[in-house]
Design an enzyme around this catalytic site. Structure first.
Site, PDB file in Angstrom:
ATOM      1  N   ARG A 163       0.815  -1.217   0.000  1.00 30.72           N
ATOM      2  CA  ARG A 163       0.000   0.000   0.000  1.00 30.72           C
ATOM      3  C   ARG A 163       0.848   1.267   0.000  1.00 30.72           C
ATOM      4  O   ARG A 163       0.410   2.313  -0.493  1.00 30.72           O
ATOM      5  CB  ARG A 163      -0.953  -0.012   1.196  1.00 30.72           C
ATOM      6  N   ASP A 184     -15.840   8.380  10.412  1.00 29.65           N
ATOM      7  CA  ASP A 184     -14.656   7.585  10.097  1.00 29.65           C
ATOM      8  C   ASP A 184     -13.420   8.380  10.485  1.00 29.65           C
ATOM      9  O   ASP A 184     -13.477   9.611  10.634  1.00 29.65           O
ATOM     10  CB  ASP A 184     -14.619   7.238   8.604  1.00 29.65           C
TER      11      ASP A 184
END
Length: 270
Positions: free
Chosen positions: A41, A140
């Site tokens: 990532r 979030d």
């Protein structure tokens, strides 16, 4: 001879520094078996800065002037797979419960990612609620995910788990440049308020109470003490008789909480 390129390796020392960064910033513990996932990532960020190794990248993100890049690292490492109506039995159970519930409703998607969960909730409430006074909070840790959620635009493949007729009633299908995409209709997006909330920190004042809280597929990233603290905080925001949903792969067994199991991975506050 063709030139070759050797992929950089994320060593134990660099991975340990990333574990510390993630733990201090988000409370999330990166398990040792996630090292290859983390390396993959972050590879695009090394390429972005034309760096040959993770050590130099860590030097960069640890500088006070690179707080935005540190935030991007947290976003990249906390972004998880999500889709509409994930773990569909939860939405079936919620729909049945809503049909028996009277009065205003407040729901909270506490780890909403890019928005598929809160919009799935909005469609479920729109289909099954007995009244029109309802709202959903979607929160979030990742601001980039909240930005995607605000747009409410998704690949049409996300519709594969929609109940029959729901996509036609609750979404618009794109044409032209937007072919193959869908957008949640404006009247449903207006029911969902988006907010950045870090669950390992004390919750903002005046957040609850809620009738339903979805806390799914996030607890697996925390150790037991942190997990218990998060769940306790959220249960304190739940009305008596309200429902807490966790992921099917998660457990809160052994936590001393005012909850009783009413359906697989669904708890009622008593």
């Amino acid at each position: 001879m063709p030139s070759t390129f050797k992929l950089p390796v994320l060593g134990e020392q660099e991975f340990s520094r990333l574990q510390t960064l993630m733990s201090s910033a988000s409370g999330i513990h990166l398990a040792s078996n996630k090292r290859s996932l983390v390396a993959g990532r972050l590879m695009k960020r090394l390429r972005h800065y034309h760096l040959d190794n993770y050590r130099d990248y860590l030097h960069l993100i640890e500088r006070p002037t690179h707080s935005r890049e540190r935030r991007l690292v947290i976003d990249l490492l906390t972004t998880n797979e999500t889709y509409f109506f994930r773990e569909f039995p939860h939405f079936e159970f919620l729909g049945q419960w809503l049909g028996r519930r009277k009065g205003p409703l407040r729901l909270w998607s506490a780890a909403c990612s890019s928005g598929e969960e809160p919009y799935s909730l909005a469609m479920t409430v729109a289909e099954h609620a007995t009244g029109s006074d309802w709202s959903i909070l979607a929160s979030d840790l990742s601001q980039s995910m909240l930005t995607l959620a605000e747009q409410g635009i998704y690949d049409i493949a996300q519709a594969r788990y929609f109940p029959d007729g729901w996509m036609q009633r609750h979404c618009l299908c794109g044409v032209g440049d937007m072919h193959g995409r869908l957008r949640v209709q404006a009247h449903l997006r207006a029911r969902v308020s988006l907010r950045e909330i870090n669950l390992v920190q004390p919750l903002p004042e005046g957040l609850g109470p809620f009738d339903v809280i979805f806390l799914r597929n996030i607890l697996i990233y925390f150790d037991t003490p942190q997990k218990q603290l998060i769940v306790q905080r959220l249960v304190n925001q739940l009305r008596p008789g309200g429902l807490l949903f966790i992921g099917h792969a998660e457990s809160i067994h052994g936590f001393e909480l005012p909850l009783r199991l009413v359906h697989p991975s669904v708890f009622e506050r008593v």
